[in-house]
Motif scaffolding. Structure first.
Motif, PDB file in Angstrom:
ATOM      1  N   LEU A  15      -3.777  -1.530 -19.857  1.00  0.00           N
ATOM      2  CA  LEU A  15      -4.437  -1.371 -18.555  1.00  0.00           C
ATOM      3  C   LEU A  15      -4.064  -2.478 -17.570  1.00  0.00           C
ATOM      4  CD1 LEU A  15      -8.009  -0.122 -19.537  1.00  0.00           C
ATOM      5  CD2 LEU A  15      -6.163   1.188 -18.468  1.00  0.00           C
ATOM      6  N   ALA A  16      -3.831  -3.689 -18.081  1.00  0.00           N
ATOM      7  CA  ALA A  16      -3.475  -4.792 -17.195  1.00  0.00           C
ATOM      8  C   ALA A  16      -2.128  -4.557 -16.526  1.00  0.00           C
ATOM      9  CB  ALA A  16      -3.453  -6.106 -17.973  1.00  0.00           C
ATOM     10  N   ALA A  17      -1.228  -3.834 -17.197  1.00  0.00           N
ATOM     11  CA  ALA A  17       0.107  -3.576 -16.654  1.00  0.00           C
ATOM     12  C   ALA A  17       0.169  -2.279 -15.857  1.00  0.00           C
ATOM     13  CB  ALA A  17       1.129  -3.524 -17.792  1.00  0.00           C
ATOM     14  N   LEU A  18      -0.887  -1.481 -15.915  1.00  0.00           N
ATOM     15  CA  LEU A  18      -0.853  -0.148 -15.306  1.00  0.00           C
ATOM     16  C   LEU A  18      -0.699  -0.213 -13.788  1.00  0.00           C
ATOM     17  CD1 LEU A  18      -1.037   2.897 -15.587  1.00  0.00           C
ATOM     18  CD2 LEU A  18      -3.538   2.685 -15.635  1.00  0.00           C
ATOM     19  N   GLU A  19      -1.339  -1.189 -13.164  1.00  0.00           N
ATOM     20  CA  GLU A  19      -1.286  -1.308 -11.698  1.00  0.00           C
ATOM     21  C   GLU A  19       0.160  -1.425 -11.206  1.00  0.00           C
ATOM     22  OE1 GLU A  19      -3.481  -1.628  -8.003  1.00  0.00           O
ATOM     23  OE2 GLU A  19      -4.298  -1.468 -10.021  1.00  0.00           O
ATOM     24  N   ASP A  20       0.916  -2.331 -11.796  1.00  0.00           N
ATOM     25  CA  ASP A  20       2.305  -2.532 -11.380  1.00  0.00           C
ATOM     26  C   ASP A  20       3.160  -1.321 -11.729  1.00  0.00           C
ATOM     27  OD1 ASP A  20       4.358  -4.496 -10.319  1.00  0.00           O
ATOM     28  OD2 ASP A  20       5.229  -4.029 -12.263  1.00  0.00           O
ATOM     29  N   SER A  21       2.907  -0.733 -12.886  1.00  0.00           N
ATOM     30  CA  SER A  21       3.656   0.444 -13.301  1.00  0.00           C
ATOM     31  C   SER A  21       3.467   1.594 -12.324  1.00  0.00           C
ATOM     32  CB  SER A  21       3.213   0.870 -14.708  1.00  0.00           C
ATOM     33  OG  SER A  21       3.880   2.039 -15.124  1.00  0.00           O
TER      34      SER A  21
END
Length: 226
Positions: A15-21
């Motif tokens: 979830l922490a990487a989802l924004e950038d993805s």
């Protein structure tokens, strides 16, 4: 090929990487829709629904402004906290992709003209990621993959195992024959670079290794496609 569905498997730890993805995926979807390819971004996740919704909330107004681009979420709960520590993340990603692919053909107006793509939250796709895969499929490919560049201190020197899951596209009418499950398994333990034939009931699916599109770690500059 007139439609694309991009599957993104999201584990709770992603979830922490989802924004950038999503920033990169939505740009690619917008480019595809401008080229006449209606695109659905389908998140298939075992993360808690409330936590996922908080990440996605800021993207809903933007997506409402884009033509022929939509975002969907499917929740497929994992085995539970008591056994989560024993779950292989790679196997869980394949489970999420398989679950999402199971019902997808029934919801598509024409599977023969739809490309189903997969990536992962730890890489950033380029703006031409969808359009380049579609270009290869319009030229006759049924399954395509491309380079995956990651920056990882833990990577062993000379370890060039190709992570198929992070950069894969399969024609949607092959999903009922299990092509996605076979091809994503090639990127798991024991996977390797090189040409592959992904077997499925009723024939063989050739996985084409294309020079483009490239996906990479967010800290790596993605080169322009030739």
């Amino acid at each position: 090929m007139t439609r694309a569905v991009a599957l993104l498997p999201v584990l709770p730890g992603d979830l922490a990487a989802l924004e950038d993805s999503l920033d990169h995926l939505i740009e690619a979807a917008d480019e595809a829709s401008a080229a006449g390819v209606a695109t659905t971004l389908l998140i298939t996740t075992s993360a808690p629904a409330a936590a996922t919704a908080r990440v996605l909330a800021s993207w809903v107004p933007l997506l409402d402004l884009l033509d022929d681009v939509d975002l969907q979420v499917e929740h497929h709960p994992g085995p539970g906290p008591a056994v989560d520590r024993d779950v292989d993340p790679a196997a869980e990603v394949v489970r999420l992709l398989t679950r999402a692919a199971e019902g997808l053909p029934l919801r598509l107006p024409d599977t023969a003209t739809t490309v189903v793509l997969t990536s992962t939250p730890d890489v950033a796709v380029g703006p031409d990621w969808i359009t380049e895969h579609v270009r290869h499929h319009r030229a006759g490919a049924t399954a395509t993959t491309g380079p995956v560049r990651r920056v990882s201190p833990a990577a062993a020197p000379g370890d060039h195992r190709h992570d198929t899951v992070a950069n894969l596209a399969v024609r949607a009418d092959l999903l009922p024959a299990g092509a996605l499950a076979v091809l994503t398994a090639l990127g798991g333990p024991g996977g390797h670079d090189g040409g592959h034939d992904g077997g499925h009931d009723g024939g063989r699916t050739t996985l084409v290794h294309a020079l483009t599109p490239v996906v990479a770690s967010p800290s790596v500059t993605i080169p322009a496609s030739p």
